[in-house]
Design an enzyme around this catalytic site. Structure first.
Site, PDB file in Angstrom:
ATOM      1  N   SER A 119     -28.769  30.814  42.638  1.00 12.70           N
ATOM      2  CA  SER A 119     -28.230  30.047  41.552  1.00 12.70           C
ATOM      3  C   SER A 119     -26.860  29.794  41.636  1.00 12.70           C
ATOM      4  CB  SER A 119     -28.606  30.880  40.141  1.00 12.70           C
ATOM      5  OG  SER A 119     -27.642  31.900  40.005  1.00 12.70           O
ATOM      6  N   LYS A 156     -23.307  33.196  35.654  1.00 15.59           N
ATOM      7  CA  LYS A 156     -23.549  31.833  35.402  1.00 15.59           C
ATOM      8  C   LYS A 156     -22.121  31.217  35.245  1.00 15.59           C
ATOM      9  CE  LYS A 156     -28.008  30.569  36.048  1.00 15.59           C
ATOM     10  NZ  LYS A 156     -28.219  32.280  36.529  1.00 15.59           N
TER      11      LYS A 156
END
Lengths: 197, 197
Positions: A119, A156
DNA sequence: TAAATTTTCCGTAGATCAACCGTATTTTAA
DNA sequence: TTAAAATACGGTTGATCTACGGAAAATTTA
């Protein structure tokens, strides 16, 4: 190679002295600090410490002692588990640790997580990398954070908007996670990365 | 080579003592901690732990015990300069060093370079990262190497073809460097990466 | 279960080392 | 050129480590 108790005391005295004054003590100062009746005793300690590599002695120079910079350049921090693996951090009791260069570590306490998944690949964070994380409960916009959403731990980029929080992956094939404030718990900030080939 | 309960207790005592004091306990201190009536008992534990590799004993020295767990797990290697900066490595006499977790370092000698440029960005190697390099003069196909071509030091993926050597960047906007064997000198292999945010 | 092995413990004798002292000599630096 | 500082010995003592031999208890193996 190993220090005795007294040898460590002498070494510590010298180290402290250098730290405070910028130059080393004379042998006589060491002698009187420890109450030796002979300089020979000091000599012996200098010999031991020098041979063991704990001390440098610039021979025949006054105040020529220099503690070897055996300074700690790295620190052990706990490796708590995987990020983006669906397991809350606290659940892991593993006591694995990893050695980390101190220049990565500022103030505060730190831990490490192994990155799983793609990710954050466009930020150069690959699956298998070790992420060095600083404990924190909130973050600035744009920082890379470890966050827990719906019992999943993820890495993130963090953005706080008016009515929601956005967690942006760095991967064009994935979409941001958008949640309400209370559904996102920040567990730390990314401060470093270690990769082995 | 497993430890018995008692052996582990003894090892733990020594390990804790070293961690707290910076030097190991004497055999007599171990003896009285466990209430042994003879030093021979302590000897036996030391022997067993040493043979099993859990303990080092600097023979005939006072307080010469060192638990394996306390041993150095990071190492200082020289930080020689920048890669892809057009400067041959040898030219740099800078004595900067960086602390590196030993698990990155296998056999051989190592050094570090600071990455400049975006040529390996798709492999997750960013400008500013510290590359950990193992000294080597040749490489296997597909390995990431430090190579000198036309007096420039670069980090690229290495492929040896029939009549040439190809150095592949990991960046779609850049083309492979293709040179004859003798125009490319390999200086090392990438074994690790360290990044600070 | 019995025998063999390992672990755990004891005690003593001898070797080695750390931690001192003291004096004489050399070197440094004001 | 001198006082201060650093070396170079040699020697003493007690603490610490090693080397053994032996023996009970716990484990493993047959």
């Amino acid at each position: 190679m190993a220090l005795t108790k007294k040898q460590k005391e002498v070494l510590d005295f010298i180290t402290e002295y250098v730290r405070e004054n910028g130059f080393s003590p004379t042998q006589k100062e060491i002698q009187s600090n420890f109450g030796f009746k002979s300089l020979g005793s000091v000599q012996d300690y200098i010999k031991y410490l020098t041979n063991g590599g704990f001390l440098m002695n610039d021979s025949h120079s006054v105040r020529g002692l220099l503690p070897s910079a055996v300074q700690q350049n790295s620190e052990e921090i706990p490796l708590l588990g995987n990020v983006a693996a669906g397991v809350p951090i606290e659940a892991i009791e593993n006591t694995d640790t990893i050695s980390v260069p101190v220049h990565m570590l500022g103030r505060g306490s730190h831990y490490a997580l192994k990155v799983k998944g793609e990710s954050m690949i466009e930020e150069g964070i690959l699956s298998g990398d070790i992420a060095i994380i600083k404990h924190a409960n909130d973050a600035q916009n744009g920082q890379i954070v470890v966050a827990v959403v719906e019992n999943e731990t993820t890495l993130k980029r963090y953005f706080k908007r008016a009515k929601q929080i956005e967690l942006h992956p760095a991967n064009k094939t994935m979409k941001p996670i958008i949640v309400k404030d209370k559904e996102c718990e920040i567990r730390g900030l990314l401060v470093g990365l270690i990769r082995s080939y």
